[in-house]
Design a protein around this motif. Structure first.
Motif, mmCIF file in Angstrom:
data_model
loop_
_atom_site.group_PDB
_atom_site.id
_atom_site.type_symbol
_atom_site.label_atom_id
_atom_site.label_comp_id
_atom_site.label_asym_id
_atom_site.label_seq_id
_atom_site.Cartn_x
_atom_site.Cartn_y
_atom_site.Cartn_z
ATOM 1 N N ALA A 105 134.583 57.518 -11.219
ATOM 2 C CA ALA A 105 134.799 59.460 -10.821
ATOM 3 C C ALA A 105 133.676 59.688 -10.475
ATOM 4 O O ALA A 105 133.461 60.379 -9.709
ATOM 5 C CB ALA A 105 135.907 59.896 -11.398
ATOM 6 N N ALA A 106 132.727 59.548 -11.473
ATOM 7 C CA ALA A 106 131.537 59.593 -11.650
ATOM 8 C C ALA A 106 130.736 59.354 -10.569
ATOM 9 O O ALA A 106 129.774 60.340 -9.432
ATOM 10 C CB ALA A 106 131.012 59.912 -12.951
ATOM 11 N N ALA A 107 130.806 57.724 -10.190
ATOM 12 C CA ALA A 107 130.237 57.356 -9.060
ATOM 13 C C ALA A 107 130.471 58.040 -7.932
ATOM 14 O O ALA A 107 129.931 57.929 -6.639
ATOM 15 C CB ALA A 107 130.191 55.918 -9.624
ATOM 16 N N ALA A 108 131.533 58.322 -7.457
ATOM 17 C CA ALA A 108 131.882 58.480 -6.377
ATOM 18 C C ALA A 108 131.582 59.958 -6.105
ATOM 19 O O ALA A 108 131.244 60.837 -5.168
ATOM 20 C CB ALA A 108 133.979 58.869 -6.373
ATOM 21 N N ALA A 109 132.104 61.057 -7.311
ATOM 22 C CA ALA A 109 131.253 62.456 -7.146
ATOM 23 C C ALA A 109 129.674 62.035 -6.717
ATOM 24 O O ALA A 109 129.169 62.780 -6.135
ATOM 25 C CB ALA A 109 131.165 62.916 -8.125
ATOM 26 N N VAL A 110 128.964 61.455 -7.134
ATOM 27 C CA VAL A 110 127.613 61.426 -6.903
ATOM 28 C C VAL A 110 127.383 60.755 -5.554
ATOM 29 O O VAL A 110 126.344 61.357 -5.339
ATOM 30 C CB VAL A 110 127.264 60.174 -7.909
ATOM 31 N N LEU A 111 128.221 60.078 -5.144
ATOM 32 C CA LEU A 111 127.971 59.039 -4.023
ATOM 33 C C LEU A 111 128.269 60.288 -2.730
ATOM 34 O O LEU A 111 127.770 60.599 -1.987
ATOM 35 C CB LEU A 111 128.891 58.157 -3.344
ATOM 36 N N TYR A 112 129.635 60.976 -3.344
ATOM 37 C CA TYR A 112 130.071 62.247 -2.410
ATOM 38 C C TYR A 112 128.738 63.495 -2.053
ATOM 39 O O TYR A 112 128.033 64.161 -1.462
ATOM 40 C CB TYR A 112 131.346 62.482 -3.037
ATOM 41 N N VAL A 113 128.451 63.639 -3.610
ATOM 42 C CA VAL A 113 127.174 64.611 -3.573
ATOM 43 C C VAL A 113 125.784 64.104 -2.323
ATOM 44 O O VAL A 113 125.434 65.341 -1.780
ATOM 45 C CB VAL A 113 126.916 65.035 -4.750
ATOM 46 N N ARG A 114 125.483 63.568 -2.883
ATOM 47 C CA ARG A 114 124.436 62.371 -2.185
ATOM 48 C C ARG A 114 124.659 62.811 -0.784
ATOM 49 O O ARG A 114 123.584 63.130 -0.258
ATOM 50 C CB ARG A 114 124.029 61.285 -2.747
ATOM 51 N N SER A 115 125.659 62.109 0.163
ATOM 52 C CA SER A 115 125.562 61.589 1.070
ATOM 53 C C SER A 115 126.196 63.012 2.064
ATOM 54 O O SER A 115 125.680 63.319 3.247
ATOM 55 C CB SER A 115 126.644 60.776 1.744
ATOM 56 N N ARG A 116 126.196 64.216 1.085
ATOM 57 C CA ARG A 116 126.641 65.652 1.934
ATOM 58 C C ARG A 116 125.476 66.298 1.652
ATOM 59 O O ARG A 116 125.075 66.988 3.363
ATOM 60 C CB ARG A 116 127.689 66.653 1.973
ATOM 61 N N GLY A 117 124.207 65.879 0.795
ATOM 62 C CA GLY A 117 123.254 66.448 1.355
ATOM 63 C C GLY A 117 122.551 65.441 2.176
ATOM 64 O O GLY A 117 121.352 65.905 2.946
ATOM 65 N N GLN A 118 122.653 64.762 2.470
ATOM 66 C CA GLN A 118 121.396 63.018 3.316
ATOM 67 C C GLN A 118 122.020 63.769 4.441
ATOM 68 O O GLN A 118 121.902 63.893 5.879
ATOM 69 C CB GLN A 118 121.640 62.505 3.672
ATOM 70 N N TYR A 119 123.794 63.746 5.046
ATOM 71 C CA TYR A 119 124.277 64.907 5.739
ATOM 72 C C TYR A 119 123.354 66.241 7.040
ATOM 73 O O TYR A 119 123.487 65.838 7.811
ATOM 74 C CB TYR A 119 126.070 64.732 5.760
#
Length: 128
Positions: A105-119
């Motif tokens: 869950a932590a890894a998914a949250a980090v990846l989600y937040v980072r990908s949203r910022g990059q998007y």
């Protein structure tokens, strides 16, 4: 940085839980699988401790999802058709599964937040 170090500590804790399960194995195959899980947990811990790249978080997420997939169908040992459950082994398995869920869950949250910022950054750049 603190978040990834906490996840690295969780991975070391998961390796410790798997090491504690070594005394409850009934076969060489299970022992080998646990040894591989210990190595995988320590690899993820080391990778998280020293690096914060998206690849690291993807490996952590996938590794923990694989751990969950291996843990869920294996709560009991079968001997000649009868099912016996060692209470300590079952508790260790439940704890390891919970730690794997938290890490995934932590890894998914980090990846989600980072990908949203990059998007958002890419989307802003394309407007100009």
């Amino acid at each position: 940085m603190i978040g990834r170090r906490v996840c690295a500590a969780l991975a070391v804790g998961s390796a410790g839980l798997h090491a504690a399960m070594l005394g409850h194995t009934g076969s060489a195959v299970t022992t080998g699988l646990l040894a591989a899980m210990i190595a995988a947990c320590l690899f993820c811990a080391w990778d998280l401790w020293r690096d914060d790249r998206p690849r690291t978080w993807v490996v952590v997420a996938l590794m923990n999802l694989a751990m969950i997939a291996l843990h869920l169908p294996a709560p009991a040992h079968r001997h000649g058709g009868a099912t016996t459950v060692d209470a300590q082994s079952s508790a260790l398995m439940a704890a390891a599964t919970l730690v794997a869920l938290v890490e995934a869950a932590a890894a998914a949250a980090v990846l989600y937040v980072r990908s949203r910022g990059q998007y958002a950054a890419l989307h802003r750049d394309n407007r100009t």
